[in-house]
Write a protein that holds these residues in place. Structure first.
Motif, PDB file in Angstrom:
ATOM      1  N   LEU A  37       0.819  -1.218   0.039  1.00  0.00           N
ATOM      2  CA  LEU A  37       0.093   0.032  -0.110  1.00  0.00           C
ATOM      3  C   LEU A  37       0.759   1.116   0.073  1.00  0.00           C
ATOM      4  CD1 LEU A  37      -2.460  -1.019   2.673  1.00  0.00           C
ATOM      5  CD2 LEU A  37      -2.927  -1.009   0.198  1.00  0.00           C
ATOM      6  N   ALA A  38       2.292   0.978  -0.096  1.00  0.00           N
ATOM      7  CA  ALA A  38       3.051   2.384  -0.142  1.00  0.00           C
ATOM      8  C   ALA A  38       3.108   2.749   0.861  1.00  0.00           C
ATOM      9  CB  ALA A  38       2.789   3.265  -1.260  1.00  0.00           C
ATOM     10  N   ILE A  39       3.148   2.116   2.134  1.00  0.00           N
ATOM     11  CA  ILE A  39       3.393   2.620   3.668  1.00  0.00           C
ATOM     12  C   ILE A  39       4.468   1.663   4.098  1.00  0.00           C
ATOM     13  CG2 ILE A  39       2.432   2.772   5.747  1.00  0.00           C
ATOM     14  CD1 ILE A  39      -0.525   2.940   4.344  1.00  0.00           C
ATOM     15  N   TYR A  40       5.566   2.343   4.498  1.00  0.00           N
ATOM     16  CA  TYR A  40       6.852   1.666   4.887  1.00  0.00           C
ATOM     17  C   TYR A  40       7.049   1.837   6.265  1.00  0.00           C
ATOM     18  CZ  TYR A  40       7.201   1.945  -0.088  1.00  0.00           C
ATOM     19  OH  TYR A  40       6.684   1.816  -1.672  1.00  0.00           O
ATOM     20  N   LEU A  41       6.432   0.775   7.141  1.00  0.00           N
ATOM     21  CA  LEU A  41       6.883   0.593   8.533  1.00  0.00           C
ATOM     22  C   LEU A  41       7.256  -0.822   8.735  1.00  0.00           C
ATOM     23  CD1 LEU A  41       3.375   1.585  10.002  1.00  0.00           C
ATOM     24  CD2 LEU A  41       5.378   2.851  10.116  1.00  0.00           C
ATOM     25  N   LYS A  57       0.567   8.008  12.151  1.00  0.00           N
ATOM     26  CA  LYS A  57       0.079   9.051  11.231  1.00  0.00           C
ATOM     27  C   LYS A  57      -1.358   8.585  10.766  1.00  0.00           C
ATOM     28  CE  LYS A  57       4.881  10.468  10.011  1.00  0.00           C
ATOM     29  NZ  LYS A  57       5.588   9.462  10.742  1.00  0.00           N
ATOM     30  N   ASP A  58      -1.943   9.478  10.350  1.00  0.00           N
ATOM     31  CA  ASP A  58      -3.467   9.180   9.789  1.00  0.00           C
ATOM     32  C   ASP A  58      -3.486   8.128   8.530  1.00  0.00           C
ATOM     33  OD1 ASP A  58      -2.358  11.047   8.054  1.00  0.00           O
ATOM     34  OD2 ASP A  58      -4.134  12.465   8.209  1.00  0.00           O
ATOM     35  N   PHE A  59      -2.361   8.401   7.769  1.00  0.00           N
ATOM     36  CA  PHE A  59      -2.379   7.658   6.448  1.00  0.00           C
ATOM     37  C   PHE A  59      -1.808   6.045   7.055  1.00  0.00           C
ATOM     38  CE2 PHE A  59       1.755   9.634   6.460  1.00  0.00           C
ATOM     39  CZ  PHE A  59       2.501   8.480   6.025  1.00  0.00           C
ATOM     40  N   GLU A  60      -1.006   5.945   8.018  1.00  0.00           N
ATOM     41  CA  GLU A  60      -0.531   4.746   8.619  1.00  0.00           C
ATOM     42  C   GLU A  60      -1.743   4.091   9.040  1.00  0.00           C
ATOM     43  OE1 GLU A  60       4.157   6.040   9.440  1.00  0.00           O
ATOM     44  OE2 GLU A  60       2.613   6.133  11.154  1.00  0.00           O
ATOM     45  N   LEU A  61      -2.441   4.497   9.762  1.00  0.00           N
ATOM     46  CA  LEU A  61      -3.831   4.192  10.491  1.00  0.00           C
ATOM     47  C   LEU A  61      -4.558   3.439   9.673  1.00  0.00           C
ATOM     48  CD1 LEU A  61      -4.936   3.305  13.179  1.00  0.00           C
ATOM     49  CD2 LEU A  61      -6.274   5.636  13.101  1.00  0.00           C
ATOM     50  N   ILE A  62      -4.750   4.320   8.477  1.00  0.00           N
ATOM     51  CA  ILE A  62      -5.751   3.900   7.426  1.00  0.00           C
ATOM     52  C   ILE A  62      -5.075   2.642   6.774  1.00  0.00           C
ATOM     53  CG2 ILE A  62      -6.797   4.532   5.270  1.00  0.00           C
ATOM     54  CD1 ILE A  62      -7.174   7.282   6.526  1.00  0.00           C
ATOM     55  N   GLY A  63      -3.763   2.541   6.579  1.00  0.00           N
ATOM     56  CA  GLY A  63      -3.304   1.506   5.781  1.00  0.00           C
ATOM     57  C   GLY A  63      -3.466   0.355   6.552  1.00  0.00           C
ATOM     58  N   ALA A  67      -5.025  -3.344   5.863  1.00  0.00           N
ATOM     59  CA  ALA A  67      -4.288  -4.477   5.747  1.00  0.00           C
ATOM     60  C   ALA A  67      -4.684  -5.395   6.757  1.00  0.00           C
ATOM     61  CB  ALA A  67      -2.866  -4.249   6.105  1.00  0.00           C
ATOM     62  N   LEU A  68      -5.099  -5.108   7.819  1.00  0.00           N
ATOM     63  CA  LEU A  68      -5.933  -6.073   8.704  1.00  0.00           C
ATOM     64  C   LEU A  68      -7.421  -6.286   8.811  1.00  0.00           C
ATOM     65  CD1 LEU A  68      -3.927  -5.008  12.052  1.00  0.00           C
ATOM     66  CD2 LEU A  68      -3.491  -6.983  10.567  1.00  0.00           C
ATOM     67  N   ASP A  69      -7.880  -5.518   7.834  1.00  0.00           N
ATOM     68  CA  ASP A  69      -9.421  -5.527   7.445  1.00  0.00           C
ATOM     69  C   ASP A  69     -10.305  -5.255   8.935  1.00  0.00           C
ATOM     70  OD1 ASP A  69     -11.752  -5.721   5.890  1.00  0.00           O
ATOM     71  OD2 ASP A  69     -12.131  -7.761   6.567  1.00  0.00           O
ATOM     72  N   ILE A  70      -9.954  -4.034   9.555  1.00  0.00           N
ATOM     73  CA  ILE A  70     -10.653  -3.552  10.538  1.00  0.00           C
ATOM     74  C   ILE A  70     -11.405  -2.243  10.416  1.00  0.00           C
ATOM     75  CG2 ILE A  70      -9.005  -4.715  12.408  1.00  0.00           C
ATOM     76  CD1 ILE A  70      -7.474  -2.231  12.596  1.00  0.00           C
ATOM     77  N   ASP A  71     -12.451  -2.156  11.220  1.00  0.00           N
ATOM     78  CA  ASP A  71     -13.269  -1.111  11.275  1.00  0.00           C
ATOM     79  C   ASP A  71     -12.798   0.172  12.060  1.00  0.00           C
ATOM     80  OD1 ASP A  71     -15.228   0.746  10.913  1.00  0.00           O
ATOM     81  OD2 ASP A  71     -16.928  -0.493  11.640  1.00  0.00           O
ATOM     82  N   LEU A  72     -12.199   1.144  11.251  1.00  0.00           N
ATOM     83  CA  LEU A  72     -11.855   2.456  12.091  1.00  0.00           C
ATOM     84  C   LEU A  72     -12.757   2.929  13.036  1.00  0.00           C
ATOM     85  CD1 LEU A  72      -9.805   4.234   9.431  1.00  0.00           C
ATOM     86  CD2 LEU A  72      -8.890   3.061  11.408  1.00  0.00           C
ATOM     87  N   ASN A  73     -14.124   2.742  12.798  1.00  0.00           N
ATOM     88  CA  ASN A  73     -15.122   3.256  13.723  1.00  0.00           C
ATOM     89  C   ASN A  73     -14.905   2.645  15.191  1.00  0.00           C
ATOM     90  OD1 ASN A  73     -16.608   4.985  11.820  1.00  0.00           O
ATOM     91  ND2 ASN A  73     -17.576   3.345  11.101  1.00  0.00           N
TER      92      ASN A  73
END
Length: 80
Positions: A37-41, A57-63, A67-73
């Motif tokens: 997903l072009a997120i490098y951790l 970071k917000d984009f890391e959290l979204i990625g 990747a883990l198929d979890i609901d941010l809500n």
């Protein structure tokens, strides 16, 4: 100065760790999924996030949520 909430540098780390472990995914595997997903951790950064020692970071959290198929809500419950 790094800001904190309840002495933690992030509030989502425990939730991420629990979700990752429930899915049987290692930190290395998560790192590889994020790279797609072009997120490098790397695994050590994921460890620090999970232990609330590194801000996320917000984009890391979204990625990570993708990747883990979890609901941010579900994260909003962590503030209660």
């Amino acid at each position: 100065m790094i800001k904190k909430f309840n002495e933690k540098k992030n509030i989502s780390g425990n939730f991420i760790k629990k979700s990752r472990e429930q899915k049987g995914i290692s930190r290395v595997q998560l790192s590889i999924k994020l790279e797609l997903l072009a997120i490098y951790l790397d695994r050590s950064e994921i460890y620090k996030i999970e232990e609330n020692k590194l801000p996320i970071k917000d984009f890391e959290l979204i990625g990570i949520s993708k990747a883990l198929d979890i609901d941010l809500n579900k994260l909003k419950d962590l503030l209660d």
